[in-house]
Design an enzyme around this catalytic site. Sequence first.
Site, mmCIF file in Angstrom:
data_model
loop_
_atom_site.group_PDB
_atom_site.id
_atom_site.type_symbol
_atom_site.label_atom_id
_atom_site.label_comp_id
_atom_site.label_asym_id
_atom_site.label_seq_id
_atom_site.Cartn_x
_atom_site.Cartn_y
_atom_site.Cartn_z
ATOM 1 N N SER A 1 0.972 -1.238 0.062
ATOM 2 C CA SER A 1 0.069 -0.045 -0.020
ATOM 3 C C SER A 1 0.615 1.302 0.019
ATOM 4 O O SER A 1 1.584 1.575 0.960
ATOM 5 C CB SER A 1 -0.968 -0.133 1.470
ATOM 6 O OG SER A 1 -1.372 1.253 1.585
ATOM 7 N N ASP B 1 -6.239 0.285 -9.269
ATOM 8 C CA ASP B 1 -7.181 1.329 -9.432
ATOM 9 C C ASP B 1 -7.938 1.122 -10.923
ATOM 10 O O ASP B 1 -9.094 1.577 -11.142
ATOM 11 C CB ASP B 1 -6.874 3.043 -9.484
ATOM 12 C CG ASP B 1 -6.567 3.150 -8.114
ATOM 13 O OD1 ASP B 1 -6.764 2.598 -7.132
ATOM 14 O OD2 ASP B 1 -5.427 4.197 -7.716
ATOM 15 N N ARG C 1 -15.174 -2.830 -4.648
ATOM 16 C CA ARG C 1 -14.909 -2.863 -6.039
ATOM 17 C C ARG C 1 -15.161 -4.322 -6.939
ATOM 18 O O ARG C 1 -15.438 -4.215 -8.050
ATOM 19 C CB ARG C 1 -13.738 -2.224 -6.582
ATOM 20 C CG ARG C 1 -13.862 -0.584 -6.278
ATOM 21 C CD ARG C 1 -12.686 0.057 -6.789
ATOM 22 N NE ARG C 1 -12.818 1.577 -6.736
ATOM 23 C CZ ARG C 1 -11.830 2.540 -6.729
ATOM 24 N NH1 ARG C 1 -10.811 2.036 -6.595
ATOM 25 N NH2 ARG C 1 -12.222 3.741 -6.509
HETATM 26 C C1 S3P Z 1 -2.954 5.855 -3.792
HETATM 27 C C2 S3P Z 1 -2.344 4.455 -3.305
HETATM 28 C C3 S3P Z 1 -3.257 3.369 -3.665
HETATM 29 C C4 S3P Z 1 -4.335 3.943 -4.761
HETATM 30 C C5 S3P Z 1 -4.923 4.982 -4.498
HETATM 31 C C6 S3P Z 1 -4.045 6.081 -4.288
HETATM 32 C C7 S3P Z 1 -1.797 6.918 -3.247
HETATM 33 O O1 S3P Z 1 -4.034 2.943 -2.361
HETATM 34 O O2 S3P Z 1 -5.401 2.794 -4.880
HETATM 35 O O3 S3P Z 1 -6.138 5.209 -5.458
HETATM 36 O O4 S3P Z 1 -2.008 8.002 -3.710
HETATM 37 O O5 S3P Z 1 -0.875 6.270 -2.454
HETATM 38 P P1 S3P Z 1 -3.314 1.668 -1.466
HETATM 39 O O6 S3P Z 1 -2.262 2.586 -0.993
HETATM 40 O O7 S3P Z 1 -4.244 1.784 -0.332
HETATM 41 O O8 S3P Z 1 -2.842 0.651 -2.301
#
Ligand code: S3P
Length: 436
Positions: A167, A323, A354
Amino acid sequence: MSERTVLPAAGPLRGRVSVPGDKSIAHRAVMFNAAGQGEALVRGLPSGRDVASTMAAMAGLGAGIERLGLDSVRVRGRDLVFDRSPGRIDCENSGTTMRLLCGLLAGQQGLDATLVGDASLSRRPMRRVAEPLARLGALIETTEGHAPVRIRGGLLTGAEVALAVASAQVKSAVILAGLQGQGTTAVVEPASSRDHTERLLRAMGVDLIVGGADGHGAGGCRVEVSGPAALACVDVLVPGDPSSAAFLLVAAAIVPGSEVTIDGVLLNPTRLGFLHVLRRMGADIQCSVDALVGGEEVGTITARFSRLRAFEVAADEVPATIDELPLLAVAAAFADGMSVVRGAAELRVKESDRIAATAALLGAMGIRVDVFDDGFCVHGGVPRGGASVLTHGDHRIAMSAAVAALACVEGVTVDDAESVAVSFPEFFDVLARLGA
Ligand code: S3P
């Protein structure tokens, strides 16, 4: 909520367009500069609600956020000393705002803040950020694992933290806390997530050591920082968001005769998994890097209509496609064969579930979808229009349904078209410009 029926495209989609600035980079450009020394100009900001939430939060913490034009702001940094009593900070629908703030505020000694969000954000997991930060000594209380999240800033000490899921939001939170702690902090991810935090912090003068999870270059990613460190404000020109571009590119791939080019789009490899999948499906996609802007690759992507075949995505490809998976499921509905996504349980804790929302969307269009805990199998066919789709207030589900509608013989109605404003308010206008 605004219901909207998206009509099938009357002819091919054609043209050259740009898309709003990348949401992930924009959040970081505003937030990190607000924490920096000096001031910076951030241009190319998307007008979506999510980044507005970050700007409002940083202003509430005492940073100077001065709007200069539609897509630019001057940010005056606080040199890592924020107002101690910001009270409630409303992150609205934005997970990135909430999770990154947890890391940024955990080391602010004497600060007491409560982060709140809308109904969707209040359902998303926050222990995944509170627990790793607690390893550094952070005092973060969730509400049974969710928002509201109360942060009491304190003294942090460097630690080695292994994340259970890849993440970028959690990795970034740990890095931001590590910068304010005493000593070395390392965060290890099981697979590499997007790396915009690492790139921007480097540009701001932070010494980061990035390697594989094994310390060399394999099996995910390990990022090490030493604190306390300072951030030097830096101007940022935000490139176009590939996650927004993806909707237009898939629309071009499924509407006969189409050819769509997107200029000035971010081409950071950690974000382009969907392009690799589309190419494996047989989509005619050209992509060229034209420049390096603020440490990020930027260029042009063109997609043309193609006959598509089924694909598989396994766990190792999920972080780079996360995403875009609902949208790839829409592409799969128009492809020959069965497409399978596994190892993507993360989809269940995004702005909506989702996996369920995508299966329902395609199901309403007569496409068979087998649902797994961690993914789905789409049986490609002939999606039928005339369907009504529930977006669950999720911008990416609304835009995925709209893209599907373009290649059907009847329109598709989405219950909450306004939800696109979270990331791509201009979505329907840009589609119209392409001839939809
Ligand atoms: C993001 C990280 C992702 C992504 C989100 C934006 C970011 O989420 O799905 O739309 O800007 O760091 P996760 O960190 O939960 O994987």
